[in-house]
Write a protein that holds these residues in place. Structure first.
Motif, PDB file in Angstrom:
ATOM      1  N   THR A 204       0.839  -1.207   0.000  1.00 37.81           N
ATOM      2  CA  THR A 204       0.000   0.000   0.000  1.00 37.81           C
ATOM      3  C   THR A 204       0.872   1.254   0.000  1.00 37.81           C
ATOM      4  N   ALA A 205       1.920   1.248   0.811  1.00 43.06           N
ATOM      5  CA  ALA A 205       2.825   2.410   0.814  1.00 43.06           C
ATOM      6  C   ALA A 205       3.482   2.580  -0.562  1.00 43.06           C
ATOM      7  N   SER A 206       3.778   1.454  -1.244  1.00 41.92           N
ATOM      8  CA  SER A 206       4.325   1.552  -2.608  1.00 41.92           C
ATOM      9  C   SER A 206       3.313   2.174  -3.559  1.00 41.92           C
ATOM     10  N   SER A 207       2.041   1.830  -3.378  1.00 39.74           N
ATOM     11  CA  SER A 207       1.006   2.413  -4.244  1.00 39.74           C
ATOM     12  C   SER A 207       0.863   3.910  -3.997  1.00 39.74           C
ATOM     13  N   ILE A 208       1.045   4.321  -2.738  1.00 42.00           N
ATOM     14  CA  ILE A 208       1.002   5.767  -2.434  1.00 42.00           C
ATOM     15  C   ILE A 208       2.063   6.477  -3.278  1.00 42.00           C
ATOM     16  N   VAL A 209       3.279   5.943  -3.253  1.00 42.82           N
ATOM     17  CA  VAL A 209       4.386   6.561  -3.999  1.00 42.82           C
ATOM     18  C   VAL A 209       4.052   6.550  -5.500  1.00 42.82           C
ATOM     19  N   GLU A 210       3.549   5.435  -5.966  1.00 44.99           N
ATOM     20  CA  GLU A 210       3.206   5.319  -7.393  1.00 44.99           C
ATOM     21  C   GLU A 210       2.144   6.359  -7.782  1.00 44.99           C
ATOM     22  N   GLY A 211       1.208   6.602  -6.859  1.00 44.92           N
ATOM     23  CA  GLY A 211       0.132   7.557  -7.137  1.00 44.92           C
ATOM     24  C   GLY A 211       0.632   8.974  -7.387  1.00 44.92           C
ATOM     25  N   TYR A 212       1.766   9.325  -6.781  1.00 46.25           N
ATOM     26  CA  TYR A 212       2.302  10.681  -6.962  1.00 46.25           C
ATOM     27  C   TYR A 212       2.813  10.909  -8.385  1.00 46.25           C
ATOM     28  N   GLN A 213       2.962   9.824  -9.155  1.00 46.77           N
ATOM     29  CA  GLN A 213       3.489   9.911 -10.529  1.00 46.77           C
ATOM     30  C   GLN A 213       2.724  10.924 -11.392  1.00 46.77           C
ATOM     31  N   THR A 214       1.423  11.017 -11.163  1.00 47.62           N
ATOM     32  CA  THR A 214       0.611  11.930 -11.993  1.00 47.62           C
ATOM     33  C   THR A 214       1.162  13.356 -11.932  1.00 47.62           C
ATOM     34  N   MET A 215       1.618  13.763 -10.760  1.00 48.51           N
ATOM     35  CA  MET A 215       2.183  15.114 -10.621  1.00 48.51           C
ATOM     36  C   MET A 215       3.384  15.304 -11.560  1.00 48.51           C
ATOM     37  N   PHE A 216       4.201  14.276 -11.659  1.00 47.86           N
ATOM     38  CA  PHE A 216       5.425  14.390 -12.472  1.00 47.86           C
ATOM     39  C   PHE A 216       5.110  14.285 -13.963  1.00 47.86           C
ATOM     40  N   ASP A 217       4.110  13.470 -14.301  1.00 46.39           N
ATOM     41  CA  ASP A 217       3.676  13.420 -15.706  1.00 46.39           C
ATOM     42  C   ASP A 217       3.267  14.823 -16.155  1.00 46.39           C
ATOM     43  N   GLU A 218       2.502  15.479 -15.315  1.00 44.94           N
ATOM     44  CA  GLU A 218       2.056  16.840 -15.646  1.00 44.94           C
ATOM     45  C   GLU A 218       3.255  17.787 -15.744  1.00 44.94           C
ATOM     46  N   ILE A 219       4.173  17.678 -14.789  1.00 44.73           N
ATOM     47  CA  ILE A 219       5.347  18.574 -14.780  1.00 44.73           C
ATOM     48  C   ILE A 219       6.134  18.436 -16.080  1.00 44.73           C
ATOM     49  N   GLU A 220       6.336  17.210 -16.540  1.00 50.86           N
ATOM     50  CA  GLU A 220       7.100  16.999 -17.790  1.00 50.86           C
ATOM     51  C   GLU A 220       6.462  17.785 -18.937  1.00 50.86           C
ATOM     52  N   GLU A 221       5.151  17.672 -19.067  1.00 49.52           N
ATOM     53  CA  GLU A 221       4.452  18.368 -20.162  1.00 49.52           C
ATOM     54  C   GLU A 221       4.553  19.883 -19.986  1.00 49.52           C
ATOM     55  N   GLN A 222       4.424  20.333 -18.745  1.00 47.39           N
ATOM     56  CA  GLN A 222       4.381  21.776 -18.485  1.00 47.39           C
ATOM     57  C   GLN A 222       5.759  22.424 -18.627  1.00 47.39           C
ATOM     58  N   GLY A 242       9.085  10.837   3.642  1.00 48.41           N
ATOM     59  CA  GLY A 242       9.946  10.628   2.478  1.00 48.41           C
ATOM     60  C   GLY A 242       9.280   9.928   1.293  1.00 48.41           C
ATOM     61  N   SER A 243       7.969   9.694   1.367  1.00 51.20           N
ATOM     62  CA  SER A 243       7.316   9.006   0.243  1.00 51.20           C
ATOM     63  C   SER A 243       7.258   9.900  -1.003  1.00 51.20           C
ATOM     64  N   LEU A 244       6.970  11.179  -0.801  1.00 51.24           N
ATOM     65  CA  LEU A 244       6.960  12.086  -1.948  1.00 51.24           C
ATOM     66  C   LEU A 244       8.359  12.177  -2.555  1.00 51.24           C
ATOM     67  N   ALA A 245       9.365  12.330  -1.699  1.00 52.98           N
ATOM     68  CA  ALA A 245      10.741  12.416  -2.206  1.00 52.98           C
ATOM     69  C   ALA A 245      11.129  11.124  -2.920  1.00 52.98           C
ATOM     70  N   GLN A 246      10.652  10.001  -2.431  1.00 50.34           N
ATOM     71  CA  GLN A 246      10.904   8.718  -3.111  1.00 50.34           C
ATOM     72  C   GLN A 246      10.326   8.750  -4.528  1.00 50.34           C
ATOM     73  N   ALA A 303      10.185   2.843   5.291  1.00 49.31           N
ATOM     74  CA  ALA A 303      11.205   1.799   5.087  1.00 49.31           C
ATOM     75  C   ALA A 303      11.506   1.557   3.608  1.00 49.31           C
ATOM     76  N   ILE A 304      10.543   1.831   2.732  1.00 47.89           N
ATOM     77  CA  ILE A 304      10.816   1.629   1.300  1.00 47.89           C
ATOM     78  C   ILE A 304      11.455   2.870   0.666  1.00 47.89           C
ATOM     79  N   GLY A 305      11.365   3.987   1.370  1.00 51.98           N
ATOM     80  CA  GLY A 305      11.917   5.223   0.817  1.00 51.98           C
ATOM     81  C   GLY A 305      13.424   5.325   1.013  1.00 51.98           C
ATOM     82  N   TRP A 306      13.887   4.932   2.204  1.00 47.16           N
ATOM     83  CA  TRP A 306      15.277   5.158   2.569  1.00 47.16           C
ATOM     84  C   TRP A 306      16.280   4.626   1.540  1.00 47.16           C
ATOM     85  N   PRO A 307      16.173   3.371   1.061  1.00 47.56           N
ATOM     86  CA  PRO A 307      17.206   2.886   0.128  1.00 47.56           C
ATOM     87  C   PRO A 307      17.286   3.736  -1.146  1.00 47.56           C
ATOM     88  N   ILE A 308      16.182   4.319  -1.541  1.00 45.03           N
ATOM     89  CA  ILE A 308      16.163   5.129  -2.769  1.00 45.03           C
ATOM     90  C   ILE A 308      16.671   6.547  -2.486  1.00 45.03           C
TER      91      ILE A 308
END
Ligand SMILES: Cc1ncc(COP(=O)(O)O)c(C=O)c1O
Length: 381
Positions: A204-222, A242-246, A303-308
């Motif tokens: 679930t925490a991985s899905s949270i991080v994955e969900g933030y992808q939409t923000m970056f998709d938009e940023i690339e276009e903009q 650190g999930s957003l930073a991940q 815990a999934i953010g730190w290694p990245i």
């Protein structure tokens, strides 16, 4: 006294980064009130700071709420419930390439029939976003908050129809209490939507991080639209667990561009668990103090953010509340109504510029993540 900036000498591409999931954006587009948030060019501040482009991703309004968090909460809720309710193959691949496979209405009917209750720990925005998802699905939500959380934040969560339970401990302890409560909920009907991972296999925490992808998709276009190319020399992001930073490191690491983007993280001085961990070379929990940046007041990284983050963050800055307060006012003069976490990125950038580091100058294109809108806050000495 420790320095307020840590420059990371590690520069190794993180291994095993997940591939971009094209389904995420299509899912967000299917939610009520979806539209890309603006990427605002701030030429006056850029000139004052002596940098080329200063581009602020304005998440002060996202999917009808006042912070970016619903991007992660909505996708993680969708993924957790479709799996729990048997709407996708239990251990099979996600619905890649098939975004409308399970419409929200179908999910709502199944979740209501199964009497699901969503659980989340929050210091404000994540809990409100989970409560909004429960609202859309017509199911209950129980949101746990540390007892220090301000009344405005609690009111906003209750206003979504969720039950709010204050826990007499810090954010880390509240996270543990919420997990225990979800597990104790009758007949496995409690579903925890946590934006931080306690273990490395937390889907679930991985899905949270994955969900933030939409923000970056938009940023690339903009960015392309504003600057005519895809150069982003620096990205400045606020950090709590650190999930957003991940998500930032994951996206910018795997997206090809002429020069590698430097990722800069900003934390309140009273809760700088990432900077402390980078300095120690290992994930380190800290005791947090008071900060106006309540959404970033976390003492332990995901815990999934730190290694990245360990290999992917170039610089970690700790800011004073007074710097954030100044940045809020500065942004207001440009028509951006940022809350403390939202303005923390600018405060961090200004601090780095004052040290003269990280090759910032007229050729830089800097993206600032402004993650929340205006909210009340109390300055303390
Ligand atoms: C507005 C805001 N900005 C930034 C953050 C930090 O995000 P993360 O906890 O993923 O590091 C949060 C966390 O809740 C937040 O609410």
């Amino acid at each position: 006294m420790s320095s307020r900036i840590f420059i990371n000498q590690l520069d190794r591409p993180s291994e095993g980064l997940p591939e971009r999931n094209t389904e995420v954006r299509a899912f967000h587009e299917s939610l009520p009130n979806y539209k890309p948030t603006p990427l605002v060019s701030l030429p006056k501040i850029a000139k004052d700071l002596g940098i080329g482009y200063l581009l602020l991703k304005d998440e002060t309004e996202r999917l009808g709420l006042t912070a970016f968090k619903i991007l992660g909460a909505s996708w993680a809720t969708y993924r957790a419930l479709t799996k729990r309710l048997g709407l996708i193959e239990k251990d099979g691949p996600p619905n890649l390439g098939n975004p409308s496979a399970i419409p929200l209405r179908t999910l709502a009917e199944a979740a209501q029939a199964a009497e699901i209750t969503l659980y989340a720990a929050t210091d404000g925005n994540h809990g409100r976003a989970v409560a909004r998802m429960a609202n859309y699905l017509g199911i209950k939500a129980r949101i746990f908050v540390p007892s220090w959380l301000d009344e405005e934040a609690k009111f906003k969560i209750r206003n979504e129809g969720a039950g709010v339970q204050a826990y007499d401990g810090d954010y880390d302890q509240t996270v543990l209490a919420t997990k225990a409560a979800a597990e104790q909920h009758a007949e496995g009907k409690g579903v925890l939507i946590s934006d931080t991972a306690l273990t490395v296999d937390d889907e679930t925490a991985s899905s949270i991080v994955e969900g933030y992808q939409t923000m970056f998709d938009e940023i690339e276009e903009q960015v392309l639209e504003i600057t005519g190319n895809n150069t982003v020399t620096h990205v400045v992001t606020p950090v709590g667990v650190g999930s957003l930073a991940q998500a930032v490191v994951t996206h910018f690491e795997r997206t090809p561009r002429p020069t590698k983007s430097m990722i800069i993280t900003v934390e309140p001085k009273a809760a700088a668990c990432l900077k402390t961990s980078l300095e120690a070379g290992e994930m380190t929990s800290i005791e947090t103090g008071y900060t106006i940046c309540s959404g970033m007041c976390c003492g332990t990284l995901s815990a999934i953010g730190w290694p990245i983050l360990n290999g992917g963050v170039k610089a970690a800055v700790a800011v004073e509340d007074s710097d954030v307060d100044t940045a809020i006012k500065n942004l207001q003069t440009c028509g951006i109504n940022a809350g403390p976490c939202g303005a923390a990125s600018l405060a961090g950038l200004e601090y780095i510029l004052s040290t003269g580091g990280l090759d910032l100058g007229p050729n830089s294109t800097v993206v600032l993540l402004c993650t929340e809108g205006k909210r009340g806050y109390q300055m303390r000495d």
